[in-house]
Design an enzyme around this catalytic site. Structure first.
Site, mmCIF file in Angstrom:
data_model
loop_
_atom_site.group_PDB
_atom_site.id
_atom_site.type_symbol
_atom_site.label_atom_id
_atom_site.label_comp_id
_atom_site.label_asym_id
_atom_site.label_seq_id
_atom_site.Cartn_x
_atom_site.Cartn_y
_atom_site.Cartn_z
ATOM 1 N N PHE A 1 67.600 47.946 44.431
ATOM 2 C CA PHE A 1 68.523 47.782 43.300
ATOM 3 C C PHE A 1 67.763 47.704 41.965
ATOM 4 C CE2 PHE A 1 70.564 44.063 40.984
ATOM 5 C CZ PHE A 1 71.380 44.846 40.196
ATOM 6 N N VAL B 1 53.723 48.112 51.135
ATOM 7 C CA VAL B 1 52.634 47.575 50.299
ATOM 8 C C VAL B 1 51.891 46.415 50.951
ATOM 9 C CG1 VAL B 1 53.639 48.325 48.111
ATOM 10 C CG2 VAL B 1 54.169 46.042 48.975
ATOM 11 N N LYS C 1 55.101 38.554 54.035
ATOM 12 C CA LYS C 1 53.965 39.466 53.870
ATOM 13 C C LYS C 1 54.024 40.238 52.552
ATOM 14 C CE LYS C 1 52.430 41.805 57.516
ATOM 15 N NZ LYS C 1 52.521 42.617 58.762
ATOM 16 N N ALA D 1 57.573 40.520 40.094
ATOM 17 C CA ALA D 1 58.943 40.013 40.108
ATOM 18 C C ALA D 1 58.950 38.680 40.837
ATOM 19 C CB ALA D 1 59.851 41.001 40.836
ATOM 20 N N TYR E 1 60.963 33.195 51.500
ATOM 21 C CA TYR E 1 61.026 33.913 50.222
ATOM 22 C C TYR E 1 60.432 33.054 49.107
ATOM 23 C CZ TYR E 1 63.268 36.525 46.345
ATOM 24 O OH TYR E 1 63.531 37.263 45.213
#
Ligand code: UDP
Length: 328
Positions: free
Chosen positions: A12, A58, A92, A115, A146
């Site tokens: 998004f 990544v 990760k 971010a 998170y």
């Protein structure tokens, strides 16, 4: 022409950033492993020779040939229900992924913006949240994967800045919405709009007294762009400070969508922050930024987007089981 690498490019926020940097005349490399991203968000760029898509995770070593001037790290699952489904990948991408990208930034002498998130404040004990607040996070709760990955990401980013002299920027993003959100990502705006469109009742979690502040995506992207080109290294909150309770928000959505369905109440998920609202004084002072799009306008544009999705997309089953992380 300057080169920019944007991770999470098919997501998004990532895809809107890709559009912004292309509009501003950059050569854009978009990286994504498509776990939660969707190539549909980039299909309008198929014929754009200034855009290259790279399918890569990544969290694994990144091999990039040629010059890079800027890196924006936006790859990560971003909805509470996604963290539950893919907790290890979430940890990760925030930790190993950030480390790999900082290494790449160092090697290429590129400036890197990460971010981060309002989730670093956890279930906050001060209100509104200023950048100085250290947060109230449960490391082993469902959101810990998170929140702690993002906190680690900030620490790693500052360490690369301090010890290696990498030019870094940190944006703490508060709830942001707009076209290209995933209809079934479990977050409240797509959830309510999807329910209205399918003729289902709107599910308010808890008693709906918890608050959020919703920032329209174009405002968020404008703030991030300004931050990247500022010389400010410490974290900056970017979000809309207009706060609303989830119960009142459900009423707004009923009015906007014209649905005849009712509100039903479900258990509040564990560690769901009770209040969230950014203090944006720093963004105003340092970046000269503040949101321009009010909720009424932003929600109308977003609802038009969800209305434009196919019936198949609208009724696709995904993430409908939120019980796994609610109290009962
Ligand atoms: N929420 C809700 N109904 C839903 C989805 C979410 O009441 O169908 C609530 C959720 O419990 C939280 C708020 O809406 O208090 C925002 O949730 P979201 O998942 O969008 O993001 P968060 O801000 O919690 O990361």
């Amino acid at each position: 022409m300057k080169n920019v690498l944007i991770t999470g490019a098919a997501g998004f926020l990532g895809s809107h950033l890709v559009d912004k940097f292309l509009q501003e005349g950059f050569r854009v490399y978009g990286m994504d492993n498509l776990i939660t991203g969707n190539l549909d968000n980039l299909k309008h760029l198929d014929a754009n020779s200034n855009f290259t898509f790279i399918n890569h995770d990544v969290s694994n070593y990144i091999n990039f040939e040629g010059d890079l001037h800027y890196i924006l790290h936006f790859a990560s699952p971003a909805s509470p229900i996604d963290y539950l489904k893919i907790p290890i990948q979430t940890l990760k991408v925030g930790s190993l992924g950030t480390h790999n990208l900082l290494g790449l930034a160092k090697a290429k002498n590129a400036r890197m913006l990460i971010a981060s998130t309002s989730e670093v404040y956890g279930d906050p004990l001060i209100h509104p949240q200023t950048e100085e607040y250290y947060g109230n996070v449960n490391p082993i709760g469902p959101r810990g994967v998170y929140d702690e990955a993002k906190r680690f990401q900030e620490a790693m980013t500052m360490a690369y800045h301090t010890y290696h002299g990498v030019e870094t920027r940190i944006v703490r993003i508060f709830n942001t919405y707009g076209p290209r959100m995933r209809l079934n990502d479990g977050r409240v705006i797509p959830a309510f709009m999807g329910q209205a469109l399918r003729g289902e009742d709107l599910t308010v979690f808890g008693d709906g007294s918890q608050t959020r502040s919703f920032c329209y995506v174009a405002d968020q992207v404008a703030g991030i762009y300004k931050l990247l080109f500022s010389d400010y290294v410490n974290p900056v909150n970017i979000g809309n400070p207009v706060e609303i309770s989830i119960a009142d928000f459900a009423k707004e959505i009923i009015k906007l969508t014209g649905t005849t369905q009712k509100v039903i109440y479900k258990p509040l998920p564990i560690n769901d922050p009770l209040q969230r609202c950014p203090d944006i004084s720093k963004a105003k002072e340092i970046l000269g930024w503040e949101p321009q799009v009010n909720r009424e306008e932003g929600m109308r544009i977003t609802f038009d987007y969800f209305k434009s999705l196919s019936q198949e997309e609208l009724f696709k089953k995904e993430h409908k089981d939120f019980k796994a992380y609610s109290k009962n």
